[in-house]
Every structure is written in structure tokens, then in C-alpha cells.
Design a protein around this motif. Sequence first.
Motif, PDB file in Angstrom:
ATOM      1  N   ASN A 141       0.875  -1.161   0.000  1.00 58.28           N
ATOM      2  CA  ASN A 141       0.000   0.000   0.000  1.00 58.28           C
ATOM      3  C   ASN A 141       0.918   1.219   0.000  1.00 58.28           C
ATOM      4  O   ASN A 141       1.793   1.336   0.857  1.00 58.28           O
ATOM      5  CB  ASN A 141      -0.896  -0.017   1.244  1.00 58.28           C
ATOM      6  N   THR A 142       0.746   2.125  -0.942  1.00 50.82           N
ATOM      7  CA  THR A 142       1.658   3.251  -1.090  1.00 50.82           C
ATOM      8  C   THR A 142       1.415   4.338  -0.040  1.00 50.82           C
ATOM      9  O   THR A 142       2.210   5.254   0.068  1.00 50.82           O
ATOM     10  CB  THR A 142       1.522   3.878  -2.494  1.00 50.82           C
ATOM     11  N   GLU A 143       0.359   4.207   0.734  1.00 53.24           N
ATOM     12  CA  GLU A 143       0.091   5.205   1.761  1.00 53.24           C
ATOM     13  C   GLU A 143       0.875   4.859   3.027  1.00 53.24           C
ATOM     14  O   GLU A 143       0.973   3.704   3.403  1.00 53.24           O
ATOM     15  CB  GLU A 143      -1.399   5.244   2.112  1.00 53.24           C
ATOM     16  N   SER A 144       1.379   5.894   3.673  1.00 47.48           N
ATOM     17  CA  SER A 144       2.073   5.678   4.939  1.00 47.48           C
ATOM     18  C   SER A 144       1.028   5.478   6.036  1.00 47.48           C
ATOM     19  O   SER A 144      -0.116   5.922   5.903  1.00 47.48           O
ATOM     20  CB  SER A 144       2.950   6.889   5.268  1.00 47.48           C
ATOM     21  N   PRO A 145       1.405   4.835   7.135  1.00 52.57           N
ATOM     22  CA  PRO A 145       0.448   4.668   8.237  1.00 52.57           C
ATOM     23  C   PRO A 145      -0.102   5.999   8.737  1.00 52.57           C
ATOM     24  O   PRO A 145      -1.271   6.105   9.082  1.00 52.57           O
ATOM     25  CB  PRO A 145       1.274   3.963   9.317  1.00 52.57           C
ATOM     26  N   THR A 146       0.749   7.027   8.743  1.00 47.37           N
ATOM     27  CA  THR A 146       0.301   8.339   9.193  1.00 47.37           C
ATOM     28  C   THR A 146      -0.782   8.889   8.268  1.00 47.37           C
ATOM     29  O   THR A 146      -1.817   9.387   8.741  1.00 47.37           O
ATOM     30  CB  THR A 146       1.486   9.326   9.238  1.00 47.37           C
ATOM     31  N   SER A 147      -0.593   8.792   6.946  1.00 47.82           N
ATOM     32  CA  SER A 147      -1.603   9.327   6.027  1.00 47.82           C
ATOM     33  C   SER A 147      -2.897   8.533   6.105  1.00 47.82           C
ATOM     34  O   SER A 147      -3.980   9.092   5.947  1.00 47.82           O
ATOM     35  CB  SER A 147      -1.067   9.387   4.592  1.00 47.82           C
ATOM     36  N   ILE A 148      -2.804   7.226   6.359  1.00 46.47           N
ATOM     37  CA  ILE A 148      -4.011   6.414   6.521  1.00 46.47           C
ATOM     38  C   ILE A 148      -4.788   6.876   7.749  1.00 46.47           C
ATOM     39  O   ILE A 148      -6.012   7.066   7.693  1.00 46.47           O
ATOM     40  CB  ILE A 148      -3.650   4.910   6.635  1.00 46.47           C
ATOM     41  N   LEU A 149      -4.071   7.099   8.865  1.00 49.26           N
ATOM     42  CA  LEU A 149      -4.735   7.565  10.088  1.00 49.26           C
ATOM     43  C   LEU A 149      -5.355   8.946   9.894  1.00 49.26           C
ATOM     44  O   LEU A 149      -6.472   9.199  10.351  1.00 49.26           O
ATOM     45  CB  LEU A 149      -3.747   7.582  11.256  1.00 49.26           C
ATOM     46  N   ILE A 150      -4.630   9.824   9.231  1.00 48.16           N
ATOM     47  CA  ILE A 150      -5.162  11.171   8.985  1.00 48.16           C
ATOM     48  C   ILE A 150      -6.407  11.087   8.114  1.00 48.16           C
ATOM     49  O   ILE A 150      -7.424  11.731   8.399  1.00 48.16           O
ATOM     50  CB  ILE A 150      -4.085  12.075   8.343  1.00 48.16           C
ATOM     51  N   ARG A 151      -6.355  10.275   7.058  1.00 46.22           N
ATOM     52  CA  ARG A 151      -7.520  10.132   6.171  1.00 46.22           C
ATOM     53  C   ARG A 151      -8.724   9.611   6.935  1.00 46.22           C
ATOM     54  O   ARG A 151      -9.832  10.118   6.809  1.00 46.22           O
ATOM     55  CB  ARG A 151      -7.180   9.214   5.000  1.00 46.22           C
ATOM     56  N   LYS A 152      -8.517   8.602   7.797  1.00 47.05           N
ATOM     57  CA  LYS A 152      -9.624   8.042   8.566  1.00 47.05           C
ATOM     58  C   LYS A 152     -10.165   9.057   9.568  1.00 47.05           C
ATOM     59  O   LYS A 152     -11.377   9.155   9.779  1.00 47.05           O
ATOM     60  CB  LYS A 152      -9.191   6.759   9.268  1.00 47.05           C
ATOM     61  N   ALA A 153      -9.276   9.827  10.197  1.00 42.38           N
ATOM     62  CA  ALA A 153      -9.714  10.838  11.159  1.00 42.38           C
ATOM     63  C   ALA A 153     -10.519  11.935  10.463  1.00 42.38           C
ATOM     64  O   ALA A 153     -11.560  12.378  10.963  1.00 42.38           O
ATOM     65  CB  ALA A 153      -8.508  11.443  11.875  1.00 42.38           C
ATOM     66  N   VAL A 154     -10.046  12.368   9.303  1.00 44.18           N
ATOM     67  CA  VAL A 154     -10.762  13.403   8.545  1.00 44.18           C
ATOM     68  C   VAL A 154     -12.126  12.886   8.107  1.00 44.18           C
ATOM     69  O   VAL A 154     -13.133  13.599   8.199  1.00 44.18           O
ATOM     70  CB  VAL A 154      -9.925  13.880   7.335  1.00 44.18           C
ATOM     71  N   ARG A 155     -12.183  11.639   7.659  1.00 46.77           N
ATOM     72  CA  ARG A 155     -13.452  11.048   7.237  1.00 46.77           C
ATOM     73  C   ARG A 155     -14.433  10.979   8.415  1.00 46.77           C
ATOM     74  O   ARG A 155     -15.598  11.304   8.281  1.00 46.77           O
ATOM     75  CB  ARG A 155     -13.230   9.663   6.653  1.00 46.77           C
ATOM     76  N   ALA A 156     -13.947  10.559   9.581  1.00 43.23           N
ATOM     77  CA  ALA A 156     -14.806  10.462  10.765  1.00 43.23           C
ATOM     78  C   ALA A 156     -15.297  11.851  11.182  1.00 43.23           C
ATOM     79  O   ALA A 156     -16.486  12.042  11.484  1.00 43.23           O
ATOM     80  CB  ALA A 156     -14.055   9.797  11.909  1.00 43.23           C
ATOM     81  N   ALA A 157     -14.386  12.831  11.178  1.00 44.27           N
ATOM     82  CA  ALA A 157     -14.783  14.198  11.541  1.00 44.27           C
ATOM     83  C   ALA A 157     -15.785  14.751  10.534  1.00 44.27           C
ATOM     84  O   ALA A 157     -16.768  15.402  10.913  1.00 44.27           O
ATOM     85  CB  ALA A 157     -13.545  15.101  11.611  1.00 44.27           C
ATOM     86  N   GLY A 158     -15.552  14.480   9.274  1.00 45.18           N
ATOM     87  CA  GLY A 158     -16.486  14.940   8.234  1.00 45.18           C
ATOM     88  C   GLY A 158     -17.861  14.320   8.405  1.00 45.18           C
ATOM     89  O   GLY A 158     -18.885  15.008   8.261  1.00 45.18           O
ATOM     90  N   SER A 159     -17.920  13.050   8.720  1.00 46.13           N
ATOM     91  CA  SER A 159     -19.205  12.382   8.937  1.00 46.13           C
ATOM     92  C   SER A 159     -19.940  12.999  10.118  1.00 46.13           C
ATOM     93  O   SER A 159     -21.148  13.219  10.065  1.00 46.13           O
ATOM     94  CB  SER A 159     -19.001  10.888   9.193  1.00 46.13           C
ATOM     95  N   GLU A 160     -19.214  13.284  11.188  1.00 48.51           N
ATOM     96  CA  GLU A 160     -19.830  13.908  12.361  1.00 48.51           C
ATOM     97  C   GLU A 160     -20.345  15.312  12.040  1.00 48.51           C
ATOM     98  O   GLU A 160     -21.427  15.695  12.471  1.00 48.51           O
ATOM     99  CB  GLU A 160     -18.842  13.968  13.531  1.00 48.51           C
ATOM    100  N   LEU A 161     -19.566  16.060  11.274  1.00 47.34           N
ATOM    101  CA  LEU A 161     -20.012  17.408  10.883  1.00 47.34           C
ATOM    102  C   LEU A 161     -21.270  17.346  10.021  1.00 47.34           C
ATOM    103  O   LEU A 161     -22.192  18.150  10.190  1.00 47.34           O
ATOM    104  CB  LEU A 161     -18.898  18.155  10.133  1.00 47.34           C
TER     105      LEU A 161
END
Length: 184
Positions: A141-161
Motif C-alpha cells: 500500500n503506497t500510503e504511509s500509516p500516518t496518512s491512513i490515520l489522517i484520512r480516517k480521522a478526517v473522514r470520521a470528523a467529516g461524517s460527524e459534521l
Amino acid sequence: MMLIARDKTSPLSRLKGSKAGLKILDGAVSAAPQNGRIRLLRGRAAYRLPEKYFHRAHTVIEDYTFLIDQKMHEEGFLETNNYLKLIYELGEVYCRIGRNQAAIMCWRRLTNETQDSDFLHLLKLKLKSLEGKPAVEHIPNTESPTSILIRKAVRAAGSELLSWAEQQKKEETPRNRLNQKGRR
């Protein structure tokens, strides 16, 4: 739905529309698993989706293998060019997921089934690109663990918003009606 999603400007709208379209196609294949037209439609749609986000390589492999194995070409369902294209794209999908030996088998099969010099040249280049590679390799997977976590956090925050905004909208609508009635 997938064609409409393709033309959306919002990536989220594209994703939702594509997933909804895939769900319908999956249901259609479940309802009629021997229907070549449905398999062709789902396979072609899945082939064009990025594996990184949709993980549909196995769907393409299932549908294309079904079409090739059912000898749809011999039955007149697929024209020769479309039949050869299926085999080529099947090789491409195998290559995308690191199943190099399976890709080689597809492309070698095509070298025996075509006389088109340009196509043969392309196949030779494809085969050469896999020389020396293992039969099966792990495609990281070309994504780093940090970018995966950031993407998931942004997605979760976006869903809550979005949920919060929808709730605010529902609460505001009755207030607007009351204010309008009070003004009259």
C-alpha cells in the motif's frame, strides 16, 4: 449510477455513486449469475475503478474469467476484439495485484490468438516488464500509516459534521415555520 458518479465534481459524491452502482451490479449478478451481459457490465465497471480505493480486482477476475471460460466468443456474444480485450485486461488486473504469473499466462495466450503487429509489440513489452519478477509479489500500500490515520480521522470528523449539520437543519425548519406564522 456509476456513469453519473463519474461526472460529479465532489470526490465524495463520486465515491458514493460508484459504490451504489456496484451494489446494484452485485445484486444483479447474484440474481442472474449466468448472465453474460451483467457479468460484462460489472467487470468493465470494476476494471476502471482504482484498486487502491475499491478493491475490486477479484470481481474483475471473477467476471472476466467467467466470460472467457464460458466461451462467449464462440457463441457470438463477444466479437473477437472484445474477447481479446478481456484477456488483455485480465492480465492487467493480475499485474496490478502482483499475480505476475497469471498476467504472463494471459498475455502469452494473446500472442497465440492475434496477428496484429502493434498488439503483439505491446504484449512483448508487457511480458518483458515482468521478466525476473516473482510469480506472486506483494504490492505494498503506497500510503504511509500516518496518512491512513489522517484520512480516517478526517473522514470520521467529516461524517460527524455532516450529521450535526443535518440535525441543525431539521431543528431549524420547524422554527422557521413558527417565525413565519407569527409574522402573519
